[in-house]
Motif scaffolding. Structure first.
Motif, PDB file in Angstrom:
ATOM      1  N   SER A   1      30.990  41.750  45.270  1.00 30.98           N
ATOM      2  CA  SER A   1      30.726  42.193  43.898  1.00 30.98           C
ATOM      3  C   SER A   1      32.023  42.350  43.112  1.00 30.98           C
ATOM      4  CB  SER A   1      29.927  43.500  43.882  1.00 30.98           C
ATOM      5  OG  SER A   1      30.644  44.551  44.477  1.00 30.98           O
ATOM      6  N   GLY A   2      33.067  42.828  43.781  1.00 32.16           N
ATOM      7  CA  GLY A   2      34.351  43.018  43.093  1.00 32.16           C
ATOM      8  C   GLY A   2      34.962  41.710  42.621  1.00 32.16           C
ATOM      9  N   THR A   3      34.877  40.675  43.450  1.00 31.79           N
ATOM     10  CA  THR A   3      35.443  39.393  43.038  1.00 31.79           C
ATOM     11  C   THR A   3      34.555  38.677  42.026  1.00 31.79           C
ATOM     12  OG1 THR A   3      34.495  38.331  45.003  1.00 31.79           O
ATOM     13  CG2 THR A   3      36.785  39.067  45.154  1.00 31.79           C
ATOM     14  N   SER A   4      33.276  38.986  42.020  1.00 33.12           N
ATOM     15  CA  SER A   4      32.368  38.384  41.033  1.00 33.12           C
ATOM     16  C   SER A   4      32.714  38.827  39.618  1.00 33.12           C
ATOM     17  CB  SER A   4      30.924  38.752  41.341  1.00 33.12           C
ATOM     18  OG  SER A   4      30.490  38.116  42.499  1.00 33.12           O
TER      19      SER A   4
ATOM     20  N   MET B   1      33.246  36.053  36.651  1.00 31.72           N
ATOM     21  CA  MET B   1      32.421  35.991  35.442  1.00 31.72           C
ATOM     22  C   MET B   1      33.254  36.167  34.174  1.00 31.72           C
ATOM     23  SD  MET B   1      29.620  35.018  36.581  1.00 31.72           S
ATOM     24  CE  MET B   1      28.886  34.900  34.966  1.00 31.72           C
ATOM     25  N   VAL B   2      34.270  37.013  34.238  1.00 35.05           N
ATOM     26  CA  VAL B   2      35.159  37.157  33.081  1.00 35.05           C
ATOM     27  C   VAL B   2      35.875  35.837  32.822  1.00 35.05           C
ATOM     28  CG1 VAL B   2      37.257  38.298  32.247  1.00 35.05           C
ATOM     29  CG2 VAL B   2      35.441  39.655  33.293  1.00 35.05           C
ATOM     30  N   LYS B   3      36.339  35.194  33.886  1.00 32.08           N
ATOM     31  CA  LYS B   3      37.011  33.904  33.748  1.00 32.08           C
ATOM     32  C   LYS B   3      36.064  32.859  33.149  1.00 32.08           C
ATOM     33  CE  LYS B   3      40.753  31.545  34.499  1.00 32.08           C
ATOM     34  NZ  LYS B   3      41.927  31.811  33.675  1.00 32.08           N
TER      35      LYS B   3
ATOM     36  N   ALA C   1      29.138  40.232  34.520  1.00 28.27           N
ATOM     37  CA  ALA C   1      30.337  40.905  35.038  1.00 28.27           C
ATOM     38  C   ALA C   1      30.134  42.418  35.032  1.00 28.27           C
ATOM     39  CB  ALA C   1      31.567  40.528  34.213  1.00 28.27           C
ATOM     40  N   LEU C   2      29.501  42.934  33.995  1.00 30.21           N
ATOM     41  CA  LEU C   2      29.218  44.365  33.898  1.00 30.21           C
ATOM     42  C   LEU C   2      28.284  44.808  35.024  1.00 30.21           C
ATOM     43  CD1 LEU C   2      29.441  47.056  32.364  1.00 30.21           C
ATOM     44  CD2 LEU C   2      27.567  46.264  30.911  1.00 30.21           C
ATOM     45  N   LYS C   3      27.261  44.018  35.292  1.00 32.35           N
ATOM     46  CA  LYS C   3      26.348  44.346  36.388  1.00 32.35           C
ATOM     47  C   LYS C   3      27.089  44.355  37.727  1.00 32.35           C
ATOM     48  CE  LYS C   3      22.169  42.556  34.231  1.00 32.35           C
ATOM     49  NZ  LYS C   3      21.099  41.559  34.300  1.00 32.35           N
ATOM     50  N   GLU C   4      27.979  43.391  37.921  1.00 32.05           N
ATOM     51  CA  GLU C   4      28.758  43.329  39.155  1.00 32.05           C
ATOM     52  C   GLU C   4      29.720  44.517  39.259  1.00 32.05           C
ATOM     53  OE1 GLU C   4      28.237  41.371  41.667  1.00 32.05           O
ATOM     54  OE2 GLU C   4      26.847  39.992  40.716  1.00 32.05           O
ATOM     55  N   ALA C   5      30.287  44.922  38.134  1.00 31.14           N
ATOM     56  CA  ALA C   5      31.175  46.091  38.130  1.00 31.14           C
ATOM     57  C   ALA C   5      30.390  47.353  38.472  1.00 31.14           C
ATOM     58  CB  ALA C   5      31.868  46.240  36.777  1.00 31.14           C
ATOM     59  N   ASN C   6      29.198  47.442  37.953  1.00 31.95           N
ATOM     60  CA  ASN C   6      28.337  48.581  38.261  1.00 31.95           C
ATOM     61  C   ASN C   6      27.994  48.601  39.752  1.00 31.95           C
ATOM     62  OD1 ASN C   6      26.884  50.873  37.179  1.00 31.95           O
ATOM     63  ND2 ASN C   6      25.029  49.736  37.691  1.00 31.95           N
ATOM     64  N   GLU C   7      27.702  47.440  40.303  1.00 31.10           N
ATOM     65  CA  GLU C   7      27.412  47.343  41.740  1.00 31.10           C
ATOM     66  C   GLU C   7      28.657  47.698  42.559  1.00 31.10           C
ATOM     67  OE1 GLU C   7      26.242  44.073  45.145  1.00 31.10           O
ATOM     68  OE2 GLU C   7      25.659  43.638  43.086  1.00 31.10           O
ATOM     69  N   THR C   8      29.808  47.263  42.100  1.00 31.84           N
ATOM     70  CA  THR C   8      31.068  47.579  42.782  1.00 31.84           C
ATOM     71  C   THR C   8      31.288  49.080  42.812  1.00 31.84           C
ATOM     72  OG1 THR C   8      32.023  45.448  42.155  1.00 31.84           O
ATOM     73  CG2 THR C   8      33.576  47.207  42.734  1.00 31.84           C
TER      74      THR C   8
ATOM     75  N   ILE D   1      35.862  48.828  29.595  1.00 34.84           N
ATOM     76  CA  ILE D   1      36.366  47.661  28.860  1.00 34.84           C
ATOM     77  C   ILE D   1      35.245  46.648  28.634  1.00 34.84           C
ATOM     78  CG2 ILE D   1      37.884  45.640  29.036  1.00 34.84           C
ATOM     79  CD1 ILE D   1      39.894  47.545  30.492  1.00 34.84           C
ATOM     80  N   LEU D   2      34.497  46.350  29.681  1.00 35.75           N
ATOM     81  CA  LEU D   2      33.407  45.378  29.541  1.00 35.75           C
ATOM     82  C   LEU D   2      32.352  45.855  28.550  1.00 35.75           C
ATOM     83  CD1 LEU D   2      32.988  44.264  33.258  1.00 35.75           C
ATOM     84  CD2 LEU D   2      33.813  42.856  31.359  1.00 35.75           C
ATOM     85  N   ILE D   3      31.979  47.111  28.635  1.00 38.80           N
ATOM     86  CA  ILE D   3      31.001  47.663  27.694  1.00 38.80           C
ATOM     87  C   ILE D   3      31.509  47.542  26.266  1.00 38.80           C
ATOM     88  CG2 ILE D   3      29.915  49.810  26.911  1.00 38.80           C
ATOM     89  CD1 ILE D   3      29.716  50.566  29.951  1.00 38.80           C
ATOM     90  N   SER D   4      32.762  47.860  26.053  1.00 37.15           N
ATOM     91  CA  SER D   4      33.351  47.788  24.713  1.00 37.15           C
ATOM     92  C   SER D   4      33.356  46.357  24.179  1.00 37.15           C
ATOM     93  CB  SER D   4      34.783  48.338  24.759  1.00 37.15           C
ATOM     94  OG  SER D   4      35.401  48.221  23.517  1.00 37.15           O
TER      95      SER D   4
END
Length: 85
Positions: free
Chosen positions: A9-12, A16-18, A36-43, A74-77
């Motif tokens: 999840s961390g590398t995802s 996704m940002v890339k 990416a936000l969903k993956e960050a939440n999972e991380t 940052i992603l939310i913003s």
């Protein structure tokens, strides 16, 4: 097993940002960052679970947790501001 989930999840997030850098449209950009936000939440979840299971200590948890919370902010913003434009 938990650490592998965290790695996935961390590398995802970065992947996704890339991908969002070359989005085909504004909607595609927002969609990729939303993933990416969903993956960050999972991380964040896996970090908390590793900590509560005593796989990582306080220092490591606080460092990583602070970083993932910042990535989430940052992603939310970016997503919110992109939707307003």
């Amino acid at each position: 097993m938990l650490s592998k989930q965290l790695l996935r999840s961390g590398t995802s997030i970065g992947a996704m940002v890339k991908e969002s850098e070359h989005a085909e449209s504004k909607a595609d950009f927002i969609h990729k960052l939303s993933i990416a936000l969903k993956e960050a939440n999972e991380t964040e979840y896996w970090i908390e679970l590793l900590y509560k299971s005593d796989y990582i200590d306080d220092d490591i948890f606080n460092s990583i947790y602070t970083d993932v919370k910042e990535v989430l902010r940052i992603l939310i913003s970016i997503i919110k501001s992109s939707k307003l434009k």
